[in-house]
Design a protein around this motif. Structure first.
Motif, PDB file in Angstrom:
ATOM      1  N   VAL A  32     -14.435   6.967 -25.899  1.00  0.00           N
ATOM      2  CA  VAL A  32     -15.566   7.048 -24.964  1.00  0.00           C
ATOM      3  C   VAL A  32     -16.851   7.369 -25.716  1.00  0.00           C
ATOM      4  O   VAL A  32     -17.918   6.805 -25.408  1.00  0.00           O
ATOM      5  N   ILE A  33     -16.777   8.259 -26.703  1.00  0.00           N
ATOM      6  CA  ILE A  33     -17.964   8.603 -27.481  1.00  0.00           C
ATOM      7  C   ILE A  33     -18.497   7.378 -28.226  1.00  0.00           C
ATOM      8  O   ILE A  33     -19.708   7.123 -28.259  1.00  0.00           O
ATOM      9  N   VAL A  34     -17.594   6.592 -28.808  1.00  0.00           N
ATOM     10  CA  VAL A  34     -18.020   5.368 -29.505  1.00  0.00           C
ATOM     11  C   VAL A  34     -18.642   4.393 -28.525  1.00  0.00           C
ATOM     12  O   VAL A  34     -19.694   3.788 -28.798  1.00  0.00           O
ATOM     13  N   LEU A  35     -18.023   4.214 -27.352  1.00  0.00           N
ATOM     14  CA  LEU A  35     -18.559   3.294 -26.354  1.00  0.00           C
ATOM     15  C   LEU A  35     -19.946   3.705 -25.886  1.00  0.00           C
ATOM     16  O   LEU A  35     -20.762   2.847 -25.536  1.00  0.00           O
ATOM     17  N   SER A  36     -20.213   5.019 -25.875  1.00  0.00           N
ATOM     18  CA  SER A  36     -21.510   5.482 -25.390  1.00  0.00           C
ATOM     19  C   SER A  36     -22.652   5.055 -26.296  1.00  0.00           C
ATOM     20  O   SER A  36     -23.817   5.084 -25.874  1.00  0.00           O
ATOM     21  N   PHE A  37     -22.357   4.650 -27.517  1.00  0.00           N
ATOM     22  CA  PHE A  37     -23.384   4.177 -28.441  1.00  0.00           C
ATOM     23  C   PHE A  37     -23.398   2.654 -28.547  1.00  0.00           C
ATOM     24  O   PHE A  37     -24.072   2.104 -29.422  1.00  0.00           O
ATOM     25  N   GLN A  38     -22.681   1.975 -27.657  1.00  0.00           N
ATOM     26  CA  GLN A  38     -22.592   0.524 -27.695  1.00  0.00           C
ATOM     27  C   GLN A  38     -23.121  -0.091 -26.407  1.00  0.00           C
ATOM     28  O   GLN A  38     -23.208   0.573 -25.371  1.00  0.00           O
ATOM     29  N   GLN A  39     -23.460  -1.362 -26.504  1.00  0.00           N
ATOM     30  CA  GLN A  39     -23.851  -2.146 -25.337  1.00  0.00           C
ATOM     31  C   GLN A  39     -22.620  -2.893 -24.850  1.00  0.00           C
ATOM     32  O   GLN A  39     -22.218  -3.900 -25.421  1.00  0.00           O
ATOM     33  N   TRP A  40     -21.992  -2.355 -23.829  1.00  0.00           N
ATOM     34  CA  TRP A  40     -20.754  -2.924 -23.309  1.00  0.00           C
ATOM     35  C   TRP A  40     -20.979  -3.366 -21.873  1.00  0.00           C
ATOM     36  O   TRP A  40     -21.229  -2.567 -20.983  1.00  0.00           O
ATOM     37  N   GLY A  41     -20.902  -4.679 -21.636  1.00  0.00           N
ATOM     38  CA  GLY A  41     -21.058  -5.220 -20.298  1.00  0.00           C
ATOM     39  C   GLY A  41     -20.190  -6.443 -20.121  1.00  0.00           C
ATOM     40  O   GLY A  41     -19.269  -6.707 -20.904  1.00  0.00           O
ATOM     41  N   ALA A  72     -21.013  -9.524 -20.523  1.00  0.00           N
ATOM     42  CA  ALA A  72     -21.224 -10.480 -21.616  1.00  0.00           C
ATOM     43  C   ALA A  72     -20.334 -10.154 -22.806  1.00  0.00           C
ATOM     44  O   ALA A  72     -19.791 -11.050 -23.461  1.00  0.00           O
ATOM     45  N   GLN A  73     -20.168  -8.860 -23.093  1.00  0.00           N
ATOM     46  CA  GLN A  73     -19.339  -8.472 -24.238  1.00  0.00           C
ATOM     47  C   GLN A  73     -17.852  -8.652 -23.947  1.00  0.00           C
ATOM     48  O   GLN A  73     -17.064  -8.862 -24.858  1.00  0.00           O
ATOM     49  N   ILE A  74     -17.466  -8.569 -22.677  1.00  0.00           N
ATOM     50  CA  ILE A  74     -16.059  -8.747 -22.332  1.00  0.00           C
ATOM     51  C   ILE A  74     -15.607 -10.166 -22.637  1.00  0.00           C
ATOM     52  O   ILE A  74     -14.510 -10.396 -23.169  1.00  0.00           O
ATOM     53  N   PHE A  75     -16.437 -11.154 -22.330  1.00  0.00           N
ATOM     54  CA  PHE A  75     -16.071 -12.560 -22.497  1.00  0.00           C
ATOM     55  C   PHE A  75     -16.633 -13.150 -23.783  1.00  0.00           C
ATOM     56  O   PHE A  75     -16.641 -14.374 -23.953  1.00  0.00           O
ATOM     57  N   SER A  76     -17.096 -12.305 -24.665  1.00  0.00           N
ATOM     58  CA  SER A  76     -17.644 -12.783 -25.927  1.00  0.00           C
ATOM     59  C   SER A  76     -16.682 -12.454 -27.062  1.00  0.00           C
ATOM     60  O   SER A  76     -15.997 -11.421 -27.041  1.00  0.00           O
ATOM     61  N   ASP A  77     -16.622 -13.343 -28.046  1.00  0.00           N
ATOM     62  CA  ASP A  77     -15.774 -13.100 -29.208  1.00  0.00           C
ATOM     63  C   ASP A  77     -16.386 -12.062 -30.143  1.00  0.00           C
ATOM     64  O   ASP A  77     -15.664 -11.388 -30.887  1.00  0.00           O
ATOM     65  N   ALA A  78     -17.692 -11.955 -30.112  1.00  0.00           N
ATOM     66  CA  ALA A  78     -18.360 -10.974 -30.964  1.00  0.00           C
ATOM     67  C   ALA A  78     -18.154  -9.570 -30.395  1.00  0.00           C
ATOM     68  O   ALA A  78     -18.054  -9.362 -29.187  1.00  0.00           O
ATOM     69  N   GLY A  79     -18.107  -8.601 -31.277  1.00  0.00           N
ATOM     70  CA  GLY A  79     -17.926  -7.219 -30.853  1.00  0.00           C
ATOM     71  C   GLY A  79     -19.174  -6.686 -30.190  1.00  0.00           C
ATOM     72  O   GLY A  79     -20.276  -7.228 -30.351  1.00  0.00           O
ATOM     73  N   PRO A  80     -19.045  -5.613 -29.435  1.00  0.00           N
ATOM     74  CA  PRO A  80     -20.210  -5.022 -28.772  1.00  0.00           C
ATOM     75  C   PRO A  80     -21.174  -4.435 -29.792  1.00  0.00           C
ATOM     76  O   PRO A  80     -20.752  -3.741 -30.720  1.00  0.00           O
ATOM     77  N   PRO A  81     -22.457  -4.701 -29.662  1.00  0.00           N
ATOM     78  CA  PRO A  81     -23.426  -4.170 -30.631  1.00  0.00           C
ATOM     79  C   PRO A  81     -23.688  -2.686 -30.394  1.00  0.00           C
ATOM     80  O   PRO A  81     -23.639  -2.195 -29.269  1.00  0.00           O
ATOM     81  N   PHE A  82     -23.965  -1.989 -31.474  1.00  0.00           N
ATOM     82  CA  PHE A  82     -24.366  -0.589 -31.377  1.00  0.00           C
ATOM     83  C   PHE A  82     -25.857  -0.522 -31.037  1.00  0.00           C
ATOM     84  O   PHE A  82     -26.670  -1.215 -31.644  1.00  0.00           O
ATOM     85  N   VAL A  83     -26.168   0.315 -30.064  1.00  0.00           N
ATOM     86  CA  VAL A  83     -27.557   0.427 -29.604  1.00  0.00           C
ATOM     87  C   VAL A  83     -28.105   1.839 -29.803  1.00  0.00           C
ATOM     88  O   VAL A  83     -29.152   2.179 -29.254  1.00  0.00           O
ATOM     89  N   GLY A  84     -27.405   2.647 -30.586  1.00  0.00           N
ATOM     90  CA  GLY A  84     -27.888   3.994 -30.865  1.00  0.00           C
ATOM     91  C   GLY A  84     -27.910   4.869 -29.630  1.00  0.00           C
ATOM     92  O   GLY A  84     -26.928   4.945 -28.880  1.00  0.00           O
ATOM     93  N   LEU A  85     -29.042   5.513 -29.391  1.00  0.00           N
ATOM     94  CA  LEU A  85     -29.175   6.448 -28.267  1.00  0.00           C
ATOM     95  C   LEU A  85     -29.759   5.794 -27.025  1.00  0.00           C
ATOM     96  O   LEU A  85     -30.231   6.484 -26.115  1.00  0.00           O
ATOM     97  N   LYS A  86     -29.691   4.480 -26.937  1.00  0.00           N
ATOM     98  CA  LYS A  86     -30.290   3.764 -25.809  1.00  0.00           C
ATOM     99  C   LYS A  86     -29.682   4.196 -24.479  1.00  0.00           C
ATOM    100  O   LYS A  86     -30.391   4.398 -23.487  1.00  0.00           O
ATOM    101  N   ASN A  87     -28.359   4.319 -24.437  1.00  0.00           N
ATOM    102  CA  ASN A  87     -27.699   4.714 -23.183  1.00  0.00           C
ATOM    103  C   ASN A  87     -28.085   6.136 -22.784  1.00  0.00           C
ATOM    104  O   ASN A  87     -28.273   6.422 -21.586  1.00  0.00           O
ATOM    105  N   TYR A  88     -28.217   7.020 -23.760  1.00  0.00           N
ATOM    106  CA  TYR A  88     -28.607   8.395 -23.446  1.00  0.00           C
ATOM    107  C   TYR A  88     -30.071   8.475 -23.033  1.00  0.00           C
ATOM    108  O   TYR A  88     -30.435   9.282 -22.169  1.00  0.00           O
ATOM    109  N   THR A  89     -30.913   7.645 -23.627  1.00  0.00           N
ATOM    110  CA  THR A  89     -32.310   7.581 -23.204  1.00  0.00           C
ATOM    111  C   THR A  89     -32.416   7.086 -21.769  1.00  0.00           C
ATOM    112  O   THR A  89     -33.223   7.581 -20.981  1.00  0.00           O
ATOM    113  N   ARG A  90     -31.575   6.125 -21.443  1.00  0.00           N
ATOM    114  CA  ARG A  90     -31.551   5.613 -20.070  1.00  0.00           C
ATOM    115  C   ARG A  90     -31.145   6.696 -19.082  1.00  0.00           C
ATOM    116  O   ARG A  90     -31.671   6.764 -17.969  1.00  0.00           O
TER     117      ARG A  90
END
Length: 314
Positions: free
Chosen positions: A53-62, A64-82
């Motif tokens: 969960v901690i790792v996911l909190s620093f990623q962009q998981w939606g 698009a990422q579920i149906f994409s072959d590429a891994g979820p990108p890291f977005v840093g503190l974007k989710n916490y800023t939100r």
């Protein structure tokens, strides 16, 4: 040449404290080895999901990422800023804190009151009360919630019939709906609090109570002067546990609202769940979950400190 009087020197030295004596003793390793398997299982069952969960909190998981072959990108503190910029989140936090305070306050008041009553009733009445409390405690949350939902049903609810409310809908107003959820939580928490508090009351030194009564102390003075200080460590621990449980309440509200709680019914646990499984914002929901864990960690640290203090006192 004068010699020192060794017995006199020994008498002049300060007596070692109990803690110093315990520190001098070699600590056996066997207890730590015995709890090692349980600790390993706990780390595997709790540590891995929490780390994920901690790792996911620093990623962009939606989606698009579920149906994409590429891994979820890291977005840093974007989710916490939100989170910091989301007014809905802070509304949910305030609602969760208020609900927790009400649930814990009612649970502790009723539970401690019943424990004091159990101390004063005859043995056969105490046995009936204990049996009833254990039976209520044994009822699964899903079953008790469904019973309360039936009791407050708009057309055929027993509560409406008893109170003469007609076809009153308890869930149109979120305050009334959350009040029903609070009653369910209190119903499930009171047995544990009552039984635990009564067990603590049985350990209050009877000679101190008798001595206080002989000195002319009344019931209120005995309670606040002897009983309450004696059971305070247990009350602190039970209160801390109740805060942890009630802060993360989920099932009662979720089941009452048939799996689709509206925004005014959402607590932190439900808000994170809805963000993940309805909004498919898994990264943001993970950040909300991490913040919830951090808030609970404050209470957990206090709870652990009280456990350590109680162990040292014993």
């Amino acid at each position: 040449m004068s010699t020192l009087d060794e017995p006199a020197v020994a008498r002049s030295l300060p007596a070692p404290t109990p803690r110093a004596i315990r520190n001098r003793r070699p600590r056996p390793r066997l207890p730590y080895l015995l709890i090692l398997p349980a600790l390993a299982v706990s780390l595997a069952v709790i540590g891995f999901p929490l780390g994920r969960v901690i790792v996911l909190s620093f990623q962009q998981w939606g989606v698009a990422q579920i149906f994409s072959d590429a891994g979820p990108p890291f977005v840093g503190l974007k989710n916490y800023t939100r989170i910091l910029e989301d007014p809905v989140f802070w509304t949910v936090v305030v609602r969760t804190l208020i609900l927790t305070a009400v649930m814990v306050g009612l649970s502790m008041s009723v539970g401690v009151g019943l424990a004091l009553l159990m101390e004063r009733v005859p043995g056969w009445v105490r046995g009936i009360m204990t049996f009833s409390l254990i039976m209520a405690w044994a009822v699964p949350t899903f079953v008790s919630t469904q019973i309360f939902a039936w009791m407050t049903e708009q057309n055929f609810g027993v509560l409406n019939y008893v109170l003469g409310l007609g076809q009153h809908n308890w869930y149109t107003d979120a305050k009334q709906g959350l009040a029903v959820a609070t009653l369910i939580v209190v119903w499930g928490a009171v047995p544990f609090i009552t039984v635990t508090t009564y067990a603590a009351l049985t350990q209050v030194p009877a000679e101190l109570v008798e001595a206080a009564k002989l000195d002319g102390a009344g019931g209120r003075q005995v309670f606040f002067g002897i009983t309450l200080p004696s059971i305070r460590p247990v009350l602190v621990i039970v209160t801390a546990l109740s805060i942890i449980w009630d802060f993360s309440v989920f099932n009662q509200i979720y089941i009452l609202r048939n799996g689709a709680p509206s925004p005014e019914y959402q607590t932190l646990a439900i808000y994170a769940y809805m963000q993940a499984y309805q909004g498919h914002e898994y990264g943001y929901a993970s950040a909300v979950a991490v913040v919830t864990v951090l808030l609970l960690l404050v209470v957990s640290v206090f709870y652990i400190r009280q456990l350590i203090k109680t162990g040292e006192a014993e």
